[in-house]
Design a protein around this motif. Structure first.
Motif, PDB file in Angstrom:
ATOM      1  N   ARG A   2       0.709  -1.360  -0.169  1.00 32.29           N
ATOM      2  CA  ARG A   2      -0.325   0.135  -0.216  1.00 32.29           C
ATOM      3  C   ARG A   2       1.026   0.901  -0.326  1.00 32.29           C
ATOM      4  NH1 ARG A   2      -3.087  -0.726   5.367  1.00 32.29           N
ATOM      5  NH2 ARG A   2      -3.844   1.317   4.988  1.00 32.29           N
ATOM      6  N   ASN A   3       0.195   2.340  -0.062  1.00 34.40           N
ATOM      7  CA  ASN A   3       0.973   3.812  -0.446  1.00 34.40           C
ATOM      8  C   ASN A   3       1.882   3.613  -1.031  1.00 34.40           C
ATOM      9  OD1 ASN A   3      -1.300   4.597   1.423  1.00 34.40           O
ATOM     10  ND2 ASN A   3      -0.547   3.859   3.730  1.00 34.40           N
ATOM     11  N   ARG A   4       2.230   3.719  -2.106  1.00 30.57           N
ATOM     12  CA  ARG A   4       3.359   3.669  -2.691  1.00 30.57           C
ATOM     13  C   ARG A   4       4.256   5.094  -2.737  1.00 30.57           C
ATOM     14  NH1 ARG A   4       6.104  -0.479  -5.579  1.00 30.57           N
ATOM     15  NH2 ARG A   4       4.544  -2.539  -5.022  1.00 30.57           N
ATOM     16  N   THR A   5       3.668   5.777  -3.601  1.00 28.47           N
ATOM     17  CA  THR A   5       4.265   7.789  -3.942  1.00 28.47           C
ATOM     18  C   THR A   5       4.114   8.169  -1.885  1.00 28.47           C
ATOM     19  OG1 THR A   5       1.820   8.380  -4.016  1.00 28.47           O
ATOM     20  CG2 THR A   5       2.890   7.485  -5.689  1.00 28.47           C
ATOM     21  N   THR A 145      -1.157  14.565  -5.214  1.00 32.01           N
ATOM     22  CA  THR A 145      -2.257  13.700  -4.466  1.00 32.01           C
ATOM     23  C   THR A 145      -1.376  12.454  -4.007  1.00 32.01           C
ATOM     24  OG1 THR A 145      -4.887  14.065  -4.192  1.00 32.01           O
ATOM     25  CG2 THR A 145      -4.394  12.022  -3.228  1.00 32.01           C
ATOM     26  N   PHE A 146      -0.651  12.771  -2.821  1.00 33.20           N
ATOM     27  CA  PHE A 146       0.435  11.182  -2.265  1.00 33.20           C
ATOM     28  C   PHE A 146      -0.095  10.700  -1.847  1.00 33.20           C
ATOM     29  CE2 PHE A 146       2.956  15.415  -4.452  1.00 33.20           C
ATOM     30  CZ  PHE A 146       3.605  14.824  -5.013  1.00 33.20           C
ATOM     31  N   ASP A 147       0.253   8.917  -1.266  1.00 33.62           N
ATOM     32  CA  ASP A 147      -0.331   8.268  -0.560  1.00 33.62           C
ATOM     33  C   ASP A 147      -0.046   8.990   0.984  1.00 33.62           C
ATOM     34  OD1 ASP A 147      -1.516   6.839  -2.596  1.00 33.62           O
ATOM     35  OD2 ASP A 147       0.848   5.916  -2.498  1.00 33.62           O
ATOM     36  N   LEU A 148       1.734   9.521   0.965  1.00 29.87           N
ATOM     37  CA  LEU A 148       2.228   9.341   2.380  1.00 29.87           C
ATOM     38  C   LEU A 148       3.022  10.743   2.261  1.00 29.87           C
ATOM     39  CD1 LEU A 148       3.520   6.698   4.111  1.00 29.87           C
ATOM     40  CD2 LEU A 148       1.139   6.962   3.916  1.00 29.87           C
TER      41      LEU A 148
END
Ligand SMILES: Cc1cc2nc3c(=O)[nH]c(=O)nc-3n(C[C@H](O)[C@H](O)[C@H](O)COP(=O)(O)OP(=O)(O)OC[C@H]3O[C@@H](n4cnc5c(N)ncnc54)[C@H](O)[C@@H]3O)c2cc1C
Length: 404
Positions: A2-5, A145-148
């Motif tokens: 999950r949360n690659r970017t 938009t970024f995952d984290l």
């Protein structure tokens, strides 16, 4: 996964180190740096103890850094006539490996850029944390938009301000200011730095190991918090000038170089303390999370932090709700112990009273006292067992030549 970017704010030490590890584990890091390029120059920073060296070796940068190390510099305190009062050996400030911060930054950048998108000359202006990601607005007007999101943007972190609250809530002034600048045309004979004290003041001049015709001025003074514009170099030059005018020794020569010093660095000596290093999808690393301007082994902690944060994200397959708390639990005790070393840096280098400076000199002229001081610093960096992520995230080639 999950949360690659992952968006990382800041391309000095913690930022590129984190990008290196995230790229290696299959994440897609983007680093945004407010400066138009990598910031060159800067002060010498050091690594000390097995934990720091092991992480550098696992990153594959220990060899390249050894090739550009300064070799450290002894610090000799002298009186106004230049007579020796006390000397700190090269490993006091230089640890096991000392490099210039700008050169460290370049090596870390080179070892991360293949798997990282770097954006220079821009910065984050707004963050909105949602269930699916973090909506980020940049000063350039771009929105993505970024995952984290990770703040690696130093003691005065913008990400921390946006996601956690105002700087005043987390940054504590430790009663001193520090400034450094280059002095062109000044040949500092010999390798040692010379330091001179007056009550509440320290002025020093050291050679530049790359250029025999340039020296580095480094000064420190005791002061309550000052009101000045952090972006106004002339205002900062005026403060330094006012504090040190009238002090003899080499100081007039150093001050003469101040008006032309484009590389002036000026800041309060302070430390960063937060109740938690993450909030939702946003986390902090390096000085943004647990900075200590000076003497707190911040560079080593930044590199350890990047290693552990990325390793925990990989181990949790990108689940930040698992990885962020584990990262903080593993590192925060060590970070706080290292920050403690920095708490006394001002008082140590620029004691407010002449008798305190004399007592410091008398004590540290004894070898056992010096050895004990060095041992305490090293023990702080080795006070955790380094997690091993070599089998995590497919990172199977991470063993260094000595199998560290
Ligand atoms: C005079 C001096 C001597 C020191 N000596 C030592 C030493 O001997 N040993 C040691 O371990 N440490 C030392 N330090 C501390 C060390 O420099 C820091 O701990 C270390 O650099 C931390 O790295 P960092 O990447 O977390 O933050 P920083 O190096 O502060 O980098 C932050 C980066 O973020 C960027 N940035 C800032 N705001 C934004 C924004 N809004 N958007 C995007 N980017 C932004 C900055 O331009 C910078 O590139 C010293 C510091 C000073 C000032």
């Amino acid at each position: 996964m999950r949360n690659r970017t992952v968006l990382i704010s800041g391309a000095s030490v913690a930022g590129p180190a984190l990008a290196h590890w995230l790229g290696r584990y299959g994440f897609r890091p983007t680093v945004v740096e407010i400066a138009p390029g990598l910031r060159p120059g800067g002060n010498a920073v050091d690594f000390r103890g097995e934990n720091h060296l092991t992480v550098l070796e696992r990153m594959g940068v220990l060899g390249p850094l050894r090739a550009i190390q300064t070799g450290g510099t002894a610090m000799r305190f002298v009186d106004a006539q230049g007579r020796r009062l006390m000397e700190l050996p090269a490993d006091f400030a230089g640890g096991d490996l000392e490099v210039l911060r700008g050169e460290l930054s370049r090596v870390l950048y080179e070892h991360s850029r293949d798997a990282t998108e770097y954006i220079f000359g821009d910065s984050v202006t707004a963050l909105t944390d949602t269930a699916d990601g973090v909506r980020v607005t940049f000063a350039s007007g771009a929105a993505r938009t970024f995952d984290l999101v990770v703040g690696a943007d130093g003691v005065h972190s913008q990400v921390r301000r946006l996601a956690f609250g105002p700087e005043a809530d987390f940054v504590r002034h430790l009663g001193y200011y520090v400034a450094t600048w280059s002095v062109a045309g000044h040949s500092r004979a010999g390798r040692d730095s010379l330091l001179h004290n007056a009550p509440g003041l320290m002025a020093s001049v050291g050679g530049d190991h790359r250029d025999p015709h340039r020296a580095l001025a480094f000064v420190m003074f005791a002061s309550p918090p000052l009101d000045y514009d952090r972006h106004d170099l002339d205002a900062q030059r005026a403060i330094v000038h006012e504090r040190f005018a009238g002090l003899g020794w080499e100081v007039p020569r150093l001050l003469d170089a101040l008006p032309d010093a484009t590389d002036l660095y000026f800041d309060a000596i302070c430390r960063v303390d937060l109740p938690a290093w993450s909030r939702g999808r946003v986390a902090l690393v390096g000085d943004a999370a647990a900075g200590a301007t000076l003497g707190g082994m911040g560079t080593g902690t930044a590199v350890l932090g990047a290693y552990i944060l990325a390793g925990e994200l990989a181990r949790a397959k990108g689940d930040h709700t698992v990885a962020y708390p584990r990262y903080e639990a593993l590192l925060s005790g060590l970070a706080r112990r290292c920050q403690k070393s920095g708490d006394g840096a001002g008082k140590f280098l620029a004691p407010r009273r002449a008798w305190t400076a004399r007592a410091r000199n008398a004590l540290l002229n004894r070898r056992w006292a010096m050895d004990m001081t060095l041992r305490i610093a090293r023990n702080r960096t080795e006070s955790i067992a380094l997690p091993d992520y070599r089998q995590v995230g497919g990172d199977l080639d991470a063993t260094g030549p000595s199998g560290r």
